[in-house]
Each structure stands twice: as C-alpha cells, then as structure tokens.
Scaffold this motif. Structure first.
Motif, PDB file in Angstrom:
ATOM      1  N   ALA A  22      13.650   7.132   0.286  1.00 39.08           N
ATOM      2  CA  ALA A  22      13.614   8.567   0.012  1.00 39.08           C
ATOM      3  C   ALA A  22      14.995   9.088  -0.385  1.00 39.08           C
ATOM      4  O   ALA A  22      15.126   9.873  -1.330  1.00 39.08           O
ATOM      5  CB  ALA A  22      13.094   9.328   1.230  1.00 39.08           C
ATOM      6  N   LEU A  23      16.029   8.628   0.322  1.00 37.11           N
ATOM      7  CA  LEU A  23      17.393   9.067  -0.028  1.00 37.11           C
ATOM      8  C   LEU A  23      17.800   8.540  -1.401  1.00 37.11           C
ATOM      9  O   LEU A  23      18.462   9.239  -2.169  1.00 37.11           O
ATOM     10  CB  LEU A  23      18.385   8.613   1.048  1.00 37.11           C
ATOM     11  CG  LEU A  23      18.280   9.345   2.381  1.00 37.11           C
ATOM     12  CD1 LEU A  23      19.121   8.650   3.438  1.00 37.11           C
ATOM     13  CD2 LEU A  23      18.705  10.795   2.230  1.00 37.11           C
ATOM     14  N   GLY A  24      17.412   7.309  -1.700  1.00 39.82           N
ATOM     15  CA  GLY A  24      17.700   6.762  -3.029  1.00 39.82           C
ATOM     16  C   GLY A  24      16.958   7.514  -4.119  1.00 39.82           C
ATOM     17  O   GLY A  24      17.492   7.762  -5.203  1.00 39.82           O
ATOM     18  N   PHE A  25      15.718   7.892  -3.847  1.00 39.49           N
ATOM     19  CA  PHE A  25      14.929   8.645  -4.821  1.00 39.49           C
ATOM     20  C   PHE A  25      15.536  10.024  -5.060  1.00 39.49           C
ATOM     21  O   PHE A  25      15.528  10.529  -6.185  1.00 39.49           O
ATOM     22  CB  PHE A  25      13.483   8.781  -4.332  1.00 39.49           C
ATOM     23  CG  PHE A  25      12.628   9.630  -5.225  1.00 39.49           C
ATOM     24  CD1 PHE A  25      12.194   9.150  -6.446  1.00 39.49           C
ATOM     25  CD2 PHE A  25      12.276  10.914  -4.847  1.00 39.49           C
ATOM     26  CE1 PHE A  25      11.415   9.935  -7.280  1.00 39.49           C
ATOM     27  CE2 PHE A  25      11.503  11.697  -5.664  1.00 39.49           C
ATOM     28  CZ  PHE A  25      11.068  11.209  -6.885  1.00 39.49           C
ATOM     29  N   GLU A  73       0.827  -1.206   0.000  1.00 39.39           N
ATOM     30  CA  GLU A  73       0.000   0.000   0.000  1.00 39.39           C
ATOM     31  C   GLU A  73       0.860   1.255   0.000  1.00 39.39           C
ATOM     32  O   GLU A  73       0.597   2.202  -0.743  1.00 39.39           O
ATOM     33  CB  GLU A  73      -0.936   0.008   1.223  1.00 39.39           C
ATOM     34  CG  GLU A  73      -1.948  -1.123   1.252  1.00 39.39           C
ATOM     35  CD  GLU A  73      -1.374  -2.406   1.838  1.00 39.39           C
ATOM     36  OE1 GLU A  73      -0.456  -2.353   2.679  1.00 39.39           O
ATOM     37  OE2 GLU A  73      -1.843  -3.483   1.420  1.00 39.39           O
ATOM     38  N   GLU A  74       1.885   1.251   0.845  1.00 43.54           N
ATOM     39  CA  GLU A  74       2.783   2.407   0.897  1.00 43.54           C
ATOM     40  C   GLU A  74       3.541   2.571  -0.421  1.00 43.54           C
ATOM     41  O   GLU A  74       3.698   3.681  -0.916  1.00 43.54           O
ATOM     42  CB  GLU A  74       3.762   2.268   2.062  1.00 43.54           C
ATOM     43  CG  GLU A  74       3.107   2.403   3.414  1.00 43.54           C
ATOM     44  CD  GLU A  74       4.042   2.129   4.562  1.00 43.54           C
ATOM     45  OE1 GLU A  74       5.147   1.561   4.347  1.00 43.54           O
ATOM     46  OE2 GLU A  74       3.680   2.456   5.705  1.00 43.54           O
ATOM     47  N   ARG A  75       3.992   1.462  -0.999  1.00 44.09           N
ATOM     48  CA  ARG A  75       4.723   1.514  -2.261  1.00 44.09           C
ATOM     49  C   ARG A  75       3.825   2.073  -3.369  1.00 44.09           C
ATOM     50  O   ARG A  75       4.252   2.905  -4.164  1.00 44.09           O
ATOM     51  CB  ARG A  75       5.247   0.129  -2.635  1.00 44.09           C
ATOM     52  CG  ARG A  75       5.963   0.034  -3.955  1.00 44.09           C
ATOM     53  CD  ARG A  75       7.214   0.855  -4.055  1.00 44.09           C
ATOM     54  NE  ARG A  75       8.248   0.347  -3.182  1.00 44.09           N
ATOM     55  CZ  ARG A  75       9.358   1.021  -2.906  1.00 44.09           C
ATOM     56  NH1 ARG A  75       9.587   2.192  -3.450  1.00 44.09           N
ATOM     57  NH2 ARG A  75      10.244   0.527  -2.098  1.00 44.09           N
ATOM     58  N   ARG A 120       6.117  13.107  -3.397  1.00 45.33           N
ATOM     59  CA  ARG A 120       6.682  11.812  -3.004  1.00 45.33           C
ATOM     60  C   ARG A 120       7.523  11.939  -1.742  1.00 45.33           C
ATOM     61  O   ARG A 120       7.408  11.121  -0.819  1.00 45.33           O
ATOM     62  CB  ARG A 120       7.510  11.221  -4.142  1.00 45.33           C
ATOM     63  CG  ARG A 120       8.068   9.860  -3.787  1.00 45.33           C
ATOM     64  CD  ARG A 120       8.919   9.307  -4.895  1.00 45.33           C
ATOM     65  NE  ARG A 120       9.611   8.125  -4.468  1.00 45.33           N
ATOM     66  CZ  ARG A 120       9.340   6.897  -4.882  1.00 45.33           C
ATOM     67  NH1 ARG A 120       8.386   6.698  -5.769  1.00 45.33           N
ATOM     68  NH2 ARG A 120      10.029   5.872  -4.430  1.00 45.33           N
ATOM     69  N   ILE A 121       8.375  12.943  -1.670  1.00 42.99           N
ATOM     70  CA  ILE A 121       9.216  13.125  -0.480  1.00 42.99           C
ATOM     71  C   ILE A 121       8.345  13.460   0.726  1.00 42.99           C
ATOM     72  O   ILE A 121       8.550  12.933   1.827  1.00 42.99           O
ATOM     73  CB  ILE A 121      10.285  14.211  -0.729  1.00 42.99           C
ATOM     74  CG1 ILE A 121      11.301  13.725  -1.764  1.00 42.99           C
ATOM     75  CG2 ILE A 121      10.988  14.608   0.555  1.00 42.99           C
ATOM     76  CD1 ILE A 121      12.065  12.482  -1.348  1.00 42.99           C
ATOM     77  N   LYS A 122       7.346  14.308   0.525  1.00 43.68           N
ATOM     78  CA  LYS A 122       6.449  14.664   1.621  1.00 43.68           C
ATOM     79  C   LYS A 122       5.716  13.430   2.136  1.00 43.68           C
ATOM     80  O   LYS A 122       5.611  13.213   3.348  1.00 43.68           O
ATOM     81  CB  LYS A 122       5.452  15.716   1.150  1.00 43.68           C
ATOM     82  CG  LYS A 122       4.572  16.253   2.239  1.00 43.68           C
ATOM     83  CD  LYS A 122       3.690  17.372   1.728  1.00 43.68           C
ATOM     84  CE  LYS A 122       2.832  17.910   2.859  1.00 43.68           C
ATOM     85  NZ  LYS A 122       1.940  18.979   2.390  1.00 43.68           N
ATOM     86  N   LEU A 123       5.228  12.596   1.226  1.00 45.10           N
ATOM     87  CA  LEU A 123       4.541  11.365   1.623  1.00 45.10           C
ATOM     88  C   LEU A 123       5.499  10.405   2.326  1.00 45.10           C
ATOM     89  O   LEU A 123       5.139   9.785   3.334  1.00 45.10           O
ATOM     90  CB  LEU A 123       3.914  10.692   0.408  1.00 45.10           C
ATOM     91  CG  LEU A 123       3.150   9.405   0.672  1.00 45.10           C
ATOM     92  CD1 LEU A 123       1.960   9.654   1.603  1.00 45.10           C
ATOM     93  CD2 LEU A 123       2.684   8.785  -0.629  1.00 45.10           C
TER      94      LEU A 123
END
Length: 195
Positions: A105-108, A50-52, A64-67
């Motif tokens: 998040a860091l990878g993104f 679900e999170e993915r 995306r970062i905020k989520l």
C-alpha cells in the motif's frame, strides 16, 4: 644482575604466579557462555494470489487502498487470534502477510498522482488505520515469547514509520529546511547593512 639473581627471582615468583592461575582460571570457566541467537525466522512477506488479484482488479486508487487496509486488518485480527491461542507460528505467518500488504500500500501510494487532494486523502486514510494498529501490535508483543516478539517489534516499527511517511507526505513541499533559513537571514542582514 647476574644470571643466578634472575634465576632466584624466577624461582621465588613462580609459586605466586601458579597461585593466581589456580585461583582465577575456575572463575573464568564459570562464566556463562553467550546464549545463541534464539529468534524465530522472520515472517515471510507474502501477498496471496487471491489478494493480489483483488488488489489489481480495484477500480481506482481509493478502492485499492481501502481493500489493502481491510485485508491487513483481517490479517491483524488473525494474528491476535493466533497469539491468544499461543500458536505463534501461525501468528508469524499472518503478520508477514500484514507486513506485505502495508508495504504494498505504501509503495502504491508513491505512484498516485499528486493532483488535487486525492493523494492526501488516501494517505490520511492509511495513516488513521496504522495509528489504530499500533496499540494492537504492542499488546501482542507483550504476550508473545521473546523469539517471536522481536519480529512483532520490527513490524510495529515498520507500521510507525509508514505512519510517519504518510504524515510527512502532507508537508513535503511546504517545509523550509533549517539550513536555508540561516542563509536567507544572512542575505537579508547584508541587504539591510548596505547604505
């Protein structure tokens, strides 16, 4: 020295050797055995389906970062809740989910374009949230048994390193390394020394 002289010395020194053995062998056996490694298994770094899917459906990088930050903070709050209730297995599961989200998040962030200030702003948002998470992890680590505290310390260090990575992204193109300063100073001195 004859054979008889050697035999006499051996006979005289044998009781002394036996006395030393009798005195020191119990002391060696009285040593505590090394304790076995009593750490809990590492938390599984898992992002639920679900999170993915929520992350993949984000409309842009900022969303995306905020989520990611919101989901990580939810898991961090769950870790705190489980820790206060002394449910350390549940806390370990939630901390693994937190770890996976921040790692994602860091990878993104490494894939985001460097154009403009968008990437810098996203790193700053991530850095500010990681800064707020640090003291919360430290508080939980202090109230957690040692076998689980090892992994909380690991996650705490990971978050600190992620924060450092976010801060370093501001300066990656502008920092002058120490070795190049010396070589440029040496070149400048050679130019000045020439007539």
């Amino acid at each position: 020295m004859t054979f008889i002289g050697i035999k006499r010395r051996t006979i005289i020194s044998t009781p002394i050797v036996l006395l030393f053995v009798a005195l020191f062998v119990p002391a060696v056996n009285a040593q505590d055995p090394k304790p076995l490694d009593q750490t809990a298994p590492p938390p599984a770094k898992v992002i639920t389906r679900e999170e993915r899917s929520q992350l993949n459906l984000s409309k842009d990088e900022k969303a995306r970062i905020k989520l990611s930050i919101e989901l990580a903070e939810t898991h961090l709050a769950n870790v705190e809740s489980h820790t206060t209730q002394q449910q350390y297995e549940g806390a370990a599961t939630e901390s693994g989910m937190y770890w996976a989200l921040i790692e994602d998040a860091l990878g993104f962030m490494k894939t985001v374009d460097r154009k403009g200030n968008k990437r810098r702003d996203l790193y700053k948002r991530l850095e500010l949230s990681l800064r707020a998470h640090g003291p919360r992890w430290a508080t939980m680590r202090r109230s957690t048994p040692a076998e689980y505290a090892v992994w909380i310390k690991e996650i705490e260090e990971f978050a600190r390193n992620g924060r450092t990575e976010a801060l370093n992204s501001f300066y990656d193109n502008t920092v002058i390394r120490g070795g190049s300063e010396k070589s440029s100073d040496a070149k400048a001195n050679k130019v000045l020394d020439k007539p």
